[in-house]
Enzyme design. Structure first.
Site, PDB file in Angstrom:
ATOM      1  N   LYS A  46      15.479  49.614 -54.370  1.00 35.36           N
ATOM      2  CA  LYS A  46      15.230  48.290 -54.931  1.00 35.36           C
ATOM      3  C   LYS A  46      16.566  47.634 -55.254  1.00 35.36           C
ATOM      4  CE  LYS A  46      14.951  46.576 -58.793  1.00 35.36           C
ATOM      5  NZ  LYS A  46      15.673  45.349 -58.383  1.00 35.36           N
ATOM      6  N   PRO A  47      17.047  46.806 -54.329  1.00 27.69           N
ATOM      7  CA  PRO A  47      18.299  46.088 -54.611  1.00 27.69           C
ATOM      8  C   PRO A  47      18.030  44.997 -55.638  1.00 27.69           C
ATOM      9  CG  PRO A  47      17.752  46.140 -52.252  1.00 27.69           C
ATOM     10  CD  PRO A  47      16.530  46.550 -52.992  1.00 27.69           C
TER      11      PRO A  47
ATOM     12  N   GLY B 238      24.243  50.032 -62.454  1.00 29.55           N
ATOM     13  CA  GLY B 238      23.956  48.803 -63.195  1.00 29.55           C
ATOM     14  C   GLY B 238      24.478  48.923 -64.605  1.00 29.55           C
ATOM     15  N   SER B 239      23.825  48.254 -65.519  1.00 25.39           N
ATOM     16  CA  SER B 239      24.344  48.196 -66.886  1.00 25.39           C
ATOM     17  C   SER B 239      24.008  49.469 -67.663  1.00 25.39           C
ATOM     18  CB  SER B 239      23.749  46.990 -67.602  1.00 25.39           C
ATOM     19  OG  SER B 239      22.360  47.145 -67.686  1.00 25.39           O
TER      20      SER B 239
ATOM     21  N   GLU C  71      25.626  55.115 -62.615  1.00 27.55           N
ATOM     22  CA  GLU C  71      26.949  54.494 -62.530  1.00 27.55           C
ATOM     23  C   GLU C  71      26.870  53.221 -63.347  1.00 27.55           C
ATOM     24  OE1 GLU C  71      29.289  55.963 -60.891  1.00 27.55           O
ATOM     25  OE2 GLU C  71      28.130  57.417 -59.740  1.00 27.55           O
TER      26      GLU C  71
ATOM     27  N   CYS D 185      32.528  46.981 -61.462  1.00 27.43           N
ATOM     28  CA  CYS D 185      32.422  47.995 -62.513  1.00 27.43           C
ATOM     29  C   CYS D 185      33.783  48.565 -62.883  1.00 27.43           C
ATOM     30  CB  CYS D 185      31.467  49.084 -62.089  1.00 27.43           C
ATOM     31  SG  CYS D 185      31.917  49.825 -60.519  1.00 27.43           S
TER      32      CYS D 185
ATOM     33  N   GLU E  88      31.964  44.719 -72.574  1.00 25.43           N
ATOM     34  CA  GLU E  88      32.252  44.372 -71.176  1.00 25.43           C
ATOM     35  C   GLU E  88      31.912  42.904 -70.928  1.00 25.43           C
ATOM     36  OE1 GLU E  88      29.475  45.886 -68.227  1.00 25.43           O
ATOM     37  OE2 GLU E  88      31.142  46.471 -66.944  1.00 25.43           O
TER      38      GLU E  88
HETATM   39  P1  NAD Z   1      21.254  45.587 -64.638  1.00 25.90           P
HETATM   40  O1  NAD Z   1      21.195  46.932 -65.254  1.00 25.90           O
HETATM   41  O2  NAD Z   1      20.593  44.479 -65.336  1.00 25.90           O
HETATM   42  O3  NAD Z   1      20.614  45.590 -63.155  1.00 25.90           O
HETATM   43  C1  NAD Z   1      20.968  46.527 -62.173  1.00 25.90           C
HETATM   44  C2  NAD Z   1      19.723  46.876 -61.368  1.00 25.90           C
HETATM   45  O4  NAD Z   1      18.753  47.460 -62.232  1.00 25.90           O
HETATM   46  C3  NAD Z   1      19.036  45.684 -60.707  1.00 25.90           C
HETATM   47  O5  NAD Z   1      18.522  46.069 -59.454  1.00 25.90           O
HETATM   48  C4  NAD Z   1      17.901  45.389 -61.664  1.00 25.90           C
HETATM   49  O6  NAD Z   1      16.812  44.731 -61.040  1.00 25.90           O
HETATM   50  C5  NAD Z   1      17.516  46.773 -62.108  1.00 25.90           C
HETATM   51  N1  NAD Z   1      16.831  46.832 -63.400  1.00 25.90           N
HETATM   52  C6  NAD Z   1      16.934  45.976 -64.435  1.00 25.90           C
HETATM   53  N2  NAD Z   1      16.128  46.388 -65.455  1.00 25.90           N
HETATM   54  C7  NAD Z   1      15.516  47.523 -65.038  1.00 25.90           C
HETATM   55  C8  NAD Z   1      14.575  48.427 -65.630  1.00 25.90           C
HETATM   56  N3  NAD Z   1      14.107  48.249 -66.869  1.00 25.90           N
HETATM   57  N4  NAD Z   1      14.183  49.518 -64.919  1.00 25.90           N
HETATM   58  C9  NAD Z   1      14.672  49.723 -63.661  1.00 25.90           C
HETATM   59  N5  NAD Z   1      15.547  48.898 -63.048  1.00 25.90           N
HETATM   60  C10 NAD Z   1      15.971  47.818 -63.730  1.00 25.90           C
HETATM   61  O7  NAD Z   1      22.772  45.323 -64.380  1.00 25.90           O
HETATM   62  P2  NAD Z   1      23.470  43.966 -63.998  1.00 25.90           P
HETATM   63  O8  NAD Z   1      23.803  43.306 -65.287  1.00 25.90           O
HETATM   64  O9  NAD Z   1      22.709  43.206 -63.011  1.00 25.90           O
HETATM   65  O10 NAD Z   1      24.767  44.559 -63.291  1.00 25.90           O
HETATM   66  C11 NAD Z   1      25.986  44.545 -63.870  1.00 25.90           C
HETATM   67  C12 NAD Z   1      26.266  45.875 -64.550  1.00 25.90           C
HETATM   68  O11 NAD Z   1      26.334  46.915 -63.596  1.00 25.90           O
HETATM   69  C13 NAD Z   1      27.600  45.881 -65.238  1.00 25.90           C
HETATM   70  O12 NAD Z   1      27.478  46.432 -66.521  1.00 25.90           O
HETATM   71  C14 NAD Z   1      28.468  46.769 -64.371  1.00 25.90           C
HETATM   72  O13 NAD Z   1      29.510  47.381 -65.039  1.00 25.90           O
HETATM   73  C15 NAD Z   1      27.488  47.706 -63.796  1.00 25.90           C
HETATM   74  N6  NAD Z   1      27.940  48.215 -62.497  1.00 25.90           N
HETATM   75  C16 NAD Z   1      28.381  49.489 -62.436  1.00 25.90           C
HETATM   76  C17 NAD Z   1      28.852  50.015 -61.225  1.00 25.90           C
HETATM   77  C18 NAD Z   1      29.359  51.435 -61.143  1.00 25.90           C
HETATM   78  O14 NAD Z   1      29.519  51.947 -60.056  1.00 25.90           O
HETATM   79  N7  NAD Z   1      29.623  52.097 -62.246  1.00 25.90           N
HETATM   80  C19 NAD Z   1      28.845  49.216 -60.088  1.00 25.90           C
HETATM   81  C20 NAD Z   1      28.377  47.918 -60.187  1.00 25.90           C
HETATM   82  C21 NAD Z   1      27.913  47.430 -61.418  1.00 25.90           C
END
Ligand code: NAD
Length: 533
Positions: free
Chosen positions: A197-198, A248-249, A270, A304, A402
């Site tokens: 799921k992107p 993600g976050s 990650e 990230c 962040e």
């Molecule tokens: P996010 O956590 O909101 O979203 C990331 C993904 O998770 C999306 O596909 C989103 O749809 C999904 N998601 C959101 N809520 C969810 C839930 N309750 N259950 C399952 N999936 C869910 O993150 P974002 O704010 O969109 O992305 C930015 C963050 O990602 C930043 O904090 C960044 O540091 C981090 N990031 C980390 C890396 C790494 O490799 N460490 C790489 C890229 C981004």
């Protein structure tokens, strides 16, 4: 000219939701048709740099997720019987396809994410590196390995690597092509299927990745893409996965880890960072300033491993600051597909709001702006200038939180121990960079930094592109690692197999239990004397 495939008439983005100025509708439809979605309303995705519509992406339901897993399990059962060499060969074909089609890939990434082309280039390159690395190390990581049996010569012990089954991958929008694919390649090589799921904002880049996987030779149902909000599809994915890979976050990572723990399945996370960069007193300042620009402003800081805190030695602070500020002010900001831009747009209004809030809060509490500090609606709805702050203090939001945007806080340090302590401050621990002419000393300092990756005389690329090294975070920046052996072993179960010859684990040859125990005690002492592990 674009033609609407349904009407056969020229497609007009003003009136046809399937049309866009950017892409041929048939091209977009070939991508969006890959989403496993049974109907209902689609969601329009817009180009962040210009605000124009790009595509309508069908949305998946929980039932569609279940369907995706049924397809994936069926495909995985056949896939795990294919030879490792055949799988590796497909990865090498993917390597070539991605390099050959890099222009198409970068166009799509630029349209969908608003980033500068030179930052989009990192994505096909990272996938090519990952594909080649895992193809060429497949046997090293996955072959059955001999281990020491308990009785030398009589116990033959081996460890097999068995695929987990179906891996759920949830990925973010910031590097939409590589984040959608890079973690999945080792999963496929190890014999798994994937349901992914992107992020909703960047589905097209992820779907192009899925198309290229199929073109390279992976069976279509081995890689299943669902689309929709994470809070709705996350649970149905986790409920059916044998392993979850999340990027993600930190906040979302916590929710995912809890759900995986409940099911007793593994996950890798990650997550975010507040990454430090240290400029030591003996650093090459031109090199450090050039590297700092890339460290802080690649993909407009939405990375990230991007640097958000910079600690500079007292002796070189003024000279470094002058170079860094000049290099930052010289950056060319623009949207578009050509190579002339040094930084593109942020992805969304949410990202822009966070950046504005962090900078405004810092300035209101006394920080000074050395460069940038302004939104640039004249360039596009979400543009923000690369920004350098000085005088940031712990009361300011951007001190420890962040930003995930083009904002860096500059700090002076007097002694290196203090600099390392400040770099280690806070709960994150993803990436750090150290600039110094004395690489040996920098390596010693690196060991004291609590981050999963440390780059010396480079921003983040030295570790990130060295696919044989693990990549991931300490503390709240994550769990588990992508890349290297760890990056593929996470998708396997180890299985120990041992066969026993002649001697059994119980009395024999006329010995009673007590004599057997004495004989075993004697043989344990003997094996220790012989130096056996
Ligand atoms: P996010 O956590 O909101 O979203 C990331 C993904 O998770 C999306 O596909 C989103 O749809 C999904 N998601 C959101 N809520 C969810 C839930 N309750 N259950 C399952 N999936 C869910 O993150 P974002 O704010 O969109 O992305 C930015 C963050 O990602 C930043 O904090 C960044 O540091 C981090 N990031 C980390 C890396 C790494 O490799 N460490 C790489 C890229 C981004």
């Amino acid at each position: 000219m674009s033609v609407n495939p349904t009407t056969g008439l020229p497609a007009d983005p003003e009136h046809d939701p399937r049309a866009s100025y950017a892409f041929d509708p048939a091209y977009v439809a070939a991508l969006t048709d890959r989403v496993i979605a049974s109907g209902g309303e689609g969601v329009t995705v817009y180009a962040p740099a210009t605000g124009q519509p790009l595509a309508v992406v069908p949305q998946s339901t929980a039932a569609d997720v279940a369907d995706a897993f049924v397809r994936a399990r069926r495909a995985q059962a056949a896939w795990q019987r294919t030879s490792l060499d055949d799988r590796a060969e497909i990865l090498l074909r993917l390597h070539d396809i991605v390099l050959d089609r890099q222009d198409e890939i970068m166009d799509l990434i630029c349209w969908e994410s608003g980033k500068a082309r030179k930052h989009a280039f990192d994505e096909p390159i990272h996938i090519a590196l990952t594909a080649r690395y895992y193809a060429r190390t497949a046997h090293e990581h996955l072959d059955t390995q001999r281990r020491r049996g308990v009785i030398p010569g009589l116990t033959r012990a081996e460890v097999n690597r068995v695929p987990k089954g179906v891996v759920g991958i949830i990925s973010p929008w910031n590097y939409p092509f590589t984040m959608a694919l890079c973690d999945g390649l080792p999963a496929l090589l190890a014999g798994n299927a994937v349901v992914t799921k992107p992020d909703a904002q960047t589905m097209l880049s992820a779907l192009l990745g899925a198309q290229l996987l199929e073109e390279a030779g992976f069976p279509r149902d081995l890689w299943n893409v669902v689309a929709g909000p994470g809070r709705e599809l996350g649970t149905p994915i986790i409920e059916r996965s044998d392993y979850v890979c999340f990027t993600g976050s930190t906040a979302t990572g916590r929710l995912i880890a809890a759900q995986c723990a409940d099911r007793l399945i593994g996950c890798s996370l990650e997550l975010g960072g507040k990454n430090p960069l240290l400029v030591l007193r003996d650093a090459d300042l031109d090199k450090a300033a050039e590297g700092a620009v890339r460290a802080c402003f690649s993909n407009a800081g939405q990375l990230c491993v991007s640097t958000e805190r910079m600690f500079v030695a007292d002796q070189v602070y003024d000279r470094f600051r002058e170079r860094f500020v000049a290099a930052t002010k010289a950056m060319r900001l623009s949207a578009g597909l050509d190579w002339g831009s040094d930084m593109g747009s942020l992805i969304s209004q949410d990202q822009l709001d966070t950046v504005v809030a962090h900078v405004d809060d810092a300035v209101a509490k006394g920080a000074s702006v050395l460069a940038g500090g302004r939104a640039r609606p004249d360039l596009g709805p979400y543009f923000y200038e690369p920004t350098i702050l000085e005088g940031v203090t712990p009361e300011m939001t951007c001190f420890g939180h962040e930003t995930f945007g083009p904002v860096i806080s500059l700090y002076r340090f007097h002694d290196e121990t203090d600099a390392v302590a400040r770099a280690n401050d806070g709960e994150y621990g993803l990436n750090a960079s150290i600039y110094s002419r004395d690489v040996r000393r920098a390596r010693v300092i690196a060991r004291q930094v609590r981050c999963g990756t440390v780059n010396i005389n480079e921003a983040f690329g030295a570790t990130f592109a060295s696919i044989d090294t693990p990549m991931g975070g300490m503390r709240e920046s994550g769990m588990g690692r992508r890349q290297g052996g760890e990056g593929i072993h996470r998708y396997t179960e180890t299985q120990a197999v041992a066969s026993q010859a002649l001697l059994r684990f119980g009395p024999q040859y006329g010995l009673d239990d007590e004599q057997y125990a004495r004989m075993m005690t004697w043989s344990l002492r003997l094996m220790k004397k012989m130096g056996r592990a």
